[in-house]
Design an enzyme around this catalytic site. Structure first.
Site, PDB file in Angstrom:
ATOM      1  N   GLY A   1      36.965  31.526  51.496  1.00 39.60           N
ATOM      2  CA  GLY A   1      38.031  31.848  50.555  1.00 39.60           C
ATOM      3  C   GLY A   1      38.633  33.194  50.868  1.00 39.60           C
ATOM      4  O   GLY A   1      38.256  33.881  51.831  1.00 39.60           O
TER       5      GLY A   1
ATOM      6  N   GLY B   1      40.675  36.434  48.568  1.00 43.05           N
ATOM      7  CA  GLY B   1      41.243  36.909  47.312  1.00 43.05           C
ATOM      8  C   GLY B   1      41.993  38.191  47.550  1.00 43.05           C
ATOM      9  O   GLY B   1      42.154  38.614  48.705  1.00 43.05           O
ATOM     10  N   GLY B   2      42.463  38.776  46.474  1.00 37.48           N
ATOM     11  CA  GLY B   2      43.147  40.063  46.590  1.00 37.48           C
ATOM     12  C   GLY B   2      42.239  41.098  47.229  1.00 37.48           C
ATOM     13  O   GLY B   2      42.686  42.060  47.837  1.00 37.48           O
ATOM     14  N   TYR B   3      40.970  40.868  47.081  1.00 35.90           N
ATOM     15  CA  TYR B   3      39.979  41.829  47.519  1.00 35.90           C
ATOM     16  C   TYR B   3      39.717  41.727  49.017  1.00 35.90           C
ATOM     17  O   TYR B   3      39.427  42.706  49.687  1.00 35.90           O
ATOM     18  CB  TYR B   3      38.699  41.515  46.749  1.00 35.90           C
ATOM     19  CG  TYR B   3      37.566  42.472  46.903  1.00 35.90           C
ATOM     20  CD1 TYR B   3      37.605  43.706  46.266  1.00 35.90           C
ATOM     21  CD2 TYR B   3      36.443  42.130  47.637  1.00 35.90           C
ATOM     22  CE1 TYR B   3      36.547  44.587  46.375  1.00 35.90           C
ATOM     23  CE2 TYR B   3      35.386  43.004  47.751  1.00 35.90           C
ATOM     24  CZ  TYR B   3      35.444  44.230  47.118  1.00 35.90           C
ATOM     25  OH  TYR B   3      34.398  45.086  47.222  1.00 35.90           O
ATOM     26  N   GLY B   4      39.826  40.541  49.535  1.00 31.15           N
ATOM     27  CA  GLY B   4      39.526  40.344  50.942  1.00 31.15           C
ATOM     28  C   GLY B   4      38.975  38.952  51.144  1.00 31.15           C
ATOM     29  O   GLY B   4      39.133  38.080  50.296  1.00 31.15           O
ATOM     30  N   LYS B   5      38.360  38.780  52.287  1.00 31.72           N
ATOM     31  CA  LYS B   5      37.857  37.452  52.597  1.00 31.72           C
ATOM     32  C   LYS B   5      36.511  37.192  51.927  1.00 31.72           C
ATOM     33  O   LYS B   5      35.734  38.110  51.701  1.00 31.72           O
ATOM     34  CB  LYS B   5      37.713  37.295  54.110  1.00 31.72           C
ATOM     35  CG  LYS B   5      39.065  37.288  54.801  1.00 31.72           C
ATOM     36  CD  LYS B   5      38.919  37.252  56.313  1.00 31.72           C
ATOM     37  CE  LYS B   5      40.304  37.221  56.951  1.00 31.72           C
ATOM     38  NZ  LYS B   5      40.272  37.612  58.361  1.00 31.72           N
ATOM     39  N   VAL B   6      36.267  35.926  51.650  1.00 28.27           N
ATOM     40  CA  VAL B   6      34.982  35.529  51.093  1.00 28.27           C
ATOM     41  C   VAL B   6      34.277  34.648  52.112  1.00 28.27           C
ATOM     42  O   VAL B   6      34.866  33.700  52.639  1.00 28.27           O
ATOM     43  CB  VAL B   6      35.162  34.754  49.766  1.00 28.27           C
ATOM     44  CG1 VAL B   6      33.807  34.479  49.130  1.00 28.27           C
ATOM     45  CG2 VAL B   6      36.053  35.529  48.812  1.00 28.27           C
TER      46      VAL B   6
ATOM     47  N   LYS C   1      31.751  38.719  49.466  1.00 27.53           N
ATOM     48  CA  LYS C   1      33.141  39.188  49.379  1.00 27.53           C
ATOM     49  C   LYS C   1      33.232  40.468  50.187  1.00 27.53           C
ATOM     50  O   LYS C   1      32.582  41.453  49.870  1.00 27.53           O
ATOM     51  CB  LYS C   1      33.508  39.512  47.927  1.00 27.53           C
ATOM     52  CG  LYS C   1      33.763  38.308  47.061  1.00 27.53           C
ATOM     53  CD  LYS C   1      33.916  38.725  45.607  1.00 27.53           C
ATOM     54  CE  LYS C   1      35.337  39.139  45.286  1.00 27.53           C
ATOM     55  NZ  LYS C   1      35.486  39.461  43.853  1.00 27.53           N
TER      56      LYS C   1
ATOM     57  N   ASP D   1      40.801  39.311  33.445  1.00 27.01           N
ATOM     58  CA  ASP D   1      41.464  38.496  34.464  1.00 27.01           C
ATOM     59  C   ASP D   1      40.876  37.090  34.474  1.00 27.01           C
ATOM     60  O   ASP D   1      40.492  36.578  35.522  1.00 27.01           O
ATOM     61  CB  ASP D   1      41.349  39.161  35.833  1.00 27.01           C
ATOM     62  CG  ASP D   1      42.370  38.585  36.828  1.00 27.01           C
ATOM     63  OD1 ASP D   1      43.360  37.979  36.371  1.00 27.01           O
ATOM     64  OD2 ASP D   1      42.163  38.742  38.041  1.00 27.01           O
TER      65      ASP D   1
END
Ligand SMILES: *[C@@H]1O[C@H](CO)[C@@H](O)[C@H](O)[C@H]1NC(C)=O
Ligand SMILES: *[C@@H]1O[C@H](CO)[C@@H](O)[C@H](O)[C@H]1NC(C)=O
Ligand SMILES: *[C@@H]1O[C@H](CO)[C@@H](O)[C@H](O)[C@H]1NC(C)=O
Ligand SMILES: *[C@@H]1O[C@H](CO)[C@@H](O)[C@H](O)[C@H]1NC(C)=O
Ligand SMILES: *[C@@H]1O[C@H](CO)[C@@H](O)[C@H](O)[C@H]1NC(C)=O
Ligand SMILES: *[C@@H]1O[C@H](CO)[C@@H](O)[C@H](O)[C@H]1NC(C)=O
Length: 939
Positions: free
Chosen positions: A620, A622-627, A641, A737
């Site tokens: 996956g 996300g805004g945070y980076g790759k999972v 994450k 969120d």
């Protein structure tokens, strides 16, 4: 030969052992060795000492008119430096700030400093300088701040100072200056503060001072203007806030100062003033009137009863007579913690006018007056005793952090509880600042503490909770000494280096806005310990000046006088620094948190788990980076994450997430297994959710679809997880969120709420009704899920989470995205519901359902999405209603998981005791996990 030469042994210039430990390896450089003075100049002419990295020497090159770097600032505050100021300082022709405050410098101020035509701040206070003030200092036409207070400087104040056409602050107090104050100073167009107190000045008070258009403070206490009077023109000051002429041997009358609109502090005590107190009403801003120890007669003017901000009225030791008016305190608008001190001792007051029942806030002292002999007056003895009354103790206004004992801050003394933090019991490393109000316009601090905090934090562009006044104490002057602590913003346990530099820059450059109430401040120390000890302040421009220079300028008795500028230099060894920085980072993230049950992984372990972050393990983004899906050495499967460079979430969010998650345990919350904070990487390690996100399941592309009963269970599970956050997590947490892609499904399709990266702890519910029921923050979250109220007011409440969850419910009902094709799911469903067309937008993929159940679920979802937060149900209500709806569901029905090939699947729900979804097909739970589902879960 002239040289900047290193010597290996530290010989002078303060730096006792402990300080040296803090600032690192120190070497010393001798400027201008032995032989001759003339060549020193030559050496300077070839450019300032900017080629080395000196502590406290800031060079930058914005004005490279001659192609050389130049020293712009010498910031040598509080370095325990001894020696004298070298005339060579005058060679620093581009210097703006000369700051040697709080050292041990001796000798006189070299006249050459007057040639530094660019000088703005001349800060020499708190040394042992002697000699007289050179006339040449009057050449400093750009000088704004001239501080030589607390030295032993003698002689007269040069008339040439009338040319300091930009000067705003003349702080010459606590020296031995003598003679007449030059009336010419009244020509200074921008002068704000004249602090000449505690000298031996004599002559008369210049009447022309009343012409100074901007003057706010005139403080001349403890001088000897023997026999002269207070000029009548002083009634015409236009902006003065503080007039302090205590113990100045003044004669004559008290002038009528009633026309000065801004006056708040008047001290004319310990003089020989005679006559009555003028009866016209003084400014409403008066806090302090001290007329004690004079020879005043007449009675107390009635206008003193109409001063709403009054804190101190000292009239003791005069010849005043008549009644004591009790309406002085009756008209005061006491704000909380205000007080009034009335000292009327040793006068000739004979009676009391009005009821003698002052509130606790009022101290009235009457001893030594005839009225004390009036035995008929009830209570009079209460005010005629000789009790001490004075309490100039050190006050500590920090509320105790008792409640935080469960969780302890690291015990290395660098970390402390943030007293006012919106996140209860959070630990952080403060910047510690010794700070003193030099001439405040009040005499009792408590009513002004809050305004002061607002003043300081807004000047520094910090939030109110980031400041803590650790202690404060009144000192002679009166001055107010304080110990301030500045804490990093919530979610962070340390300030960034750049933030520390910014804050220090504001303090050391005196860019605080002026305040009539608080007056000028002194920076006593700016102490950077622990995580801040290594910060290098000299990097003002690229490529130069990394170290710090501690300069002391020493007059040698032997040989040439000009021999001797001795400079100590701190050489920062880059590698050592970087290593320290890394260990500091690790220390700070480790030390600032006590994380139970959460593993601190090494980068190596993470790389191993993910086959070096092989893209095949990526599940996956996300805004945070790759999972990534990772397999730990013990075969546990985890979701990793990995923050990306420049990812939206910074270290602050990272730390928050760890701190939060490690404390939260509920079966409907995704739990944190560990984290990795190494080699500049930030990773969060979660339990792996094999069934992906709810959003994936609802999307049109999903290969399987969820039956209605399953959707209800997911709704209930999510609501329970959030209810836990709101009510059982300690301290409470608002998620902020909630969205379908933050609701994950485990192997049994239990819902687990994920991603607390945007979470903020809810305000503590500490019994007191004063605790706000919301947290104001910048609006964050995901469009389509945001509480409209939250968007407008930035007020985050538990009802904001209810709204977002309501949107998720609507998604469960319709399969729609919150916003798609310009349509908002809430509006669409509302309209559909109102027009009775609801069933046309219900997700057709969820099979059959009892209409009563779905009707209730729709109503609940729409209630959750009500515009008005107060109309929304609480999370507890949501849980109860969902449980009720689930109970209404028929015991067994065709509810089952429909796979894309039409085969009916099912799954058990671990939290439902009744469990209506027990498999009715021949597909087992383990099949779900290992077989069918992975093909359904995207990616
Ligand atoms: C300041 O320096 C002197 C020597 O110059 C030393 O004796 C003294 O302990 C130092 N004080 C502090 C506070 O560093
Ligand atoms: C000062 O620091 C800069 C940047 O680290 C470095 O390149 C330079 O060599 C240093 N200069 C001296 C004289 O140590
Ligand atoms: C200034 O001098 C006065 C009188 O000597 C003294 O009481 C006071 O403490 C001094 N103030 C400071 C800040 O040194
Ligand atoms: C009186 O004090 C208040 C609060 O400090 C301030 O806002 C106001 O400007 C003052 N009034 C005058 C005339 O200085
Ligand atoms: C002062 O009086 C007011 C009202 O009378 C009260 O609210 C306040 O707490 C008092 N302050 C102190 C320090 O006693
Ligand atoms: C800094 O100043 C504060 C307030 O005066 C004082 O309490 C503290 O000890 C000082 N710290 C240092 C390191 O000088």
């Amino acid at each position: 030969m002239v040289a900047w030469r290193k010597i290996d042994k530290l010989k002078l210039a303060g730096n006792d052992e402990s300080e040296r430990m803090l600032i690192g390896p120190v070497a010393m450089v001798l400027l201008s060795l032995a032989s001759c003075s003339c060549r020193c100049y030559t050496s300077f002419r070839r450019g300032d000492p900017c080629t080395s990295n000196w502590t406290g020497v800031l060079c930058w090159d914005d004005l490279g008119d001659d192609g050389y770097l130049h020293v712009r600032e010498l910031l040598l505050l509080n370095k325990n430096l001894s020696g004298t100021l070298a005339p060579e300082l005058g060679q620093l022709s581009h210097l703006k700030t000369l700051d040697f405050m709080w050292n041990e410098l001796t000798g006189s101020i070299p006249k050459e400093i007057g040639y530094i035509s660019t000088l703005r701040l001349l800060l020499l206070n708190g040394n042992k300088l002697s000699g007289s003030l050179p006339d040449e200092l009057g050449f400093l036409s750009t000088l704004k701040r001239f501080q030589i207070d607390e030295n032993n400087i003698s002689g007269q104040i040069p008339k040439t100072f009338a040319n300091l056409s930009s000067v705003r602050h003349l702080h010459f107090n606590n020296n031995s200056l003598s003679g007449q104050i030059p009336p010419e100073l009244s020509q200074l167009p921008t002068l704000l503060h004249i602090l000449f107190d505690n000298n031996n000045l004599s002559g008369y008070l210049p009447q022309e001072f009343s012409n100074l258009p901007d003057l706010r403070i005139l403080q001349l206490d403890n001088n000897n203007f023997n026999g002269s009077q207070i000029p009548a023109s002083y009634a015409n000051f236009s902006k003065i806030a503080k007039l302090s002429l205590r113990n100045c041997s003044l004669h004559g009358a008290v002038p009528d100062l009633s026309r000065i609109p801004s006056l708040s502090y008047l001290d004319l005590s310990q003089n020989h003033l005679t006559g009555p107190i003028p009866s016209n009403k003084l400014s409403d801003n008066m806090t302090t009137i001290d007329l004690s120890d004079n020879q005043l007669n007449g009675s107390i003017p009635g206008s003193f009863s109409d001063l709403p901000s009054l804190q101190t009225l000292s009239l003791e030791n005069n010849f005043l007579k008549g009644p004591v008016p009790t309406n002085i305190w009756q008209n005061i608008s006491f704000s909380t913690s205000a007080r009034l001190e009335l000292d009327f001792r040793n006068n000739s007051f004979s009676s009391i006018q009005g009821p003698l029942n002052p509130p606790k806030n009022v101290t009235l002292r009457l001893e030594g007056n005839p009225v004390c002999k009036n035995a008929n007056l009830l209570n009079i003895s209460l005010f005629c005793g000789a009790e001490s009354g004075e309490d100039k103790m050190v006050a500590n206004i920090n509320s105790s952090t008792e409640i935080c004992r469960i969780q302890s801050c690291p015990t290395d003394n660098f970390y402390e509880y943030v007293p006012a933090s919106p996140v209860p019991c959070s630990c952080a490393a403060p910047i510690r600042i010794g700070y003193r109000l030099k001439s405040p316009s009040f005499s009792y601090f408590p009513p002004y503490i809050r305004p002061f905090e607002l003043y300081v934090t807004s000047s520094l562009n910090l939030s109110l909770y980031q400041l803590s006044i650790d202690t404060y104490a009144w000192e002679e002057g009166p001055r107010l000494r304080m110990y301030l602590k500045l804490f990093p913003s919530v979610n962070s346990s340390t300030f960034d280096d750049s933030e520390v530099k910014r804050i220090r820059g504001i303090f050391t450059s005196w860019t605080f806005p002026g305040s009539d109430l608080f007056g000028p401040y002194e920076l006593l120390n700016f102490t950077l310990l622990g995580p801040y000890a290594d910060i290098n302040f000299e990097n003002k421009s690229k490529g130069i000046s990394k170290g710090i220079f501690i300069a002391a300028v020493v007059g040698s008795i032997s040989c040439a006088v000009a021999l001797s500028v001795i400079v100590t230099v701190i050489i920062t060894r880059r590698r050592a620094r970087n290593q320290r920085a890394i260990s500091r980072r690790r220390l700070s993230s480790r030390a600032s948190m006590t994380i139970d049950g959460v593993k601190d992984f090494t980068f190596k372990e993470m790389a191993l788990a993910t086959d070096n972050f092989n893209s095949s393990t990526q599940v996956g983004r996300g805004g945070y980076g790759k999972v990534y899906k990772g397999t730990l050495t013990d075969k546990t499967i985890v979701a990793i994450k990995r923050a990306e460079e420049g990812s939206l979430q910074g270290q602050k969010e990272f730390l928050t997430e760890i701190k939060l998650l490690s404390r939260l345990h509920h079966r409907n919350l995704v739990s944190l297994v560990g984290y990795c904070d190494e080699e500049g990487e930030q990773m969060l390690v979660y339990e792996f959710m094999p069934n992906g996100t709810l959003r994936d399941w609802l999307s049109a592309k999903a290969k399987g679809s969820l039956p209605f009963g399953m959707r209800l269970s997911i709704a209930l599970g999510s609501a329970k997880g959030i209810l836990y956050l709101h009510t059982e997590a300690n301290p409470p947490v608002f998620h902020r969120d909630i969205k379908a892609s933050n609701i994950l499904l485990d192997s049994k399709l239990n819902a687990k709420v994920a991603d607390f990266g945007l979470s903020r702890l809810a305000p503590a519910l500490e019994g007191e009704g004063t605790v706000p029921d919301h947290v104001s923050t910048v609006v964050r979250g995901t469009p389509g899920y945001l509480d409209p109220e939250y968007f407008l007011t930035h007020k985050l409440t538990d009802k904001s989470d209810v709204y977002s969850l309501g949107v998720v419910f609507l998604e469960l009902l319709t399969g729609m995205q919150p916003i798609s094709h310009g349509k908002n799911i809430v509006r669409e469903v509302k309209m559909g519901h109102e027009s009775g067309m609801m069933f046309s937008i219900i997700d057709s993929r969820m099979g059959s359902y009892p209409s009563e159940c779905i009707e209730r679920f729709i109503t609940l979802a729409l209630d959750c999405c009500h515009d008005k937060p107060e109309k929304r149900p609480s999370m507890l209500d949501v849980v109860r209603q969902l449980e009720f709806i689930l109970k209404m569901m028929p015991e067994t029905d065709s509810d089952s998981l429909h796979s894309s090939n039409g085969k009916s699947l099912s799954s058990s729900s671990s939290y439902s005791t009744r469990d209506p979804y027990v498999s009715s097909s021949n597909v087992s739970g383990s099949d779900l996990v290992s077989g069918v589902i992975p093909s359904i879960t995207p990616r």
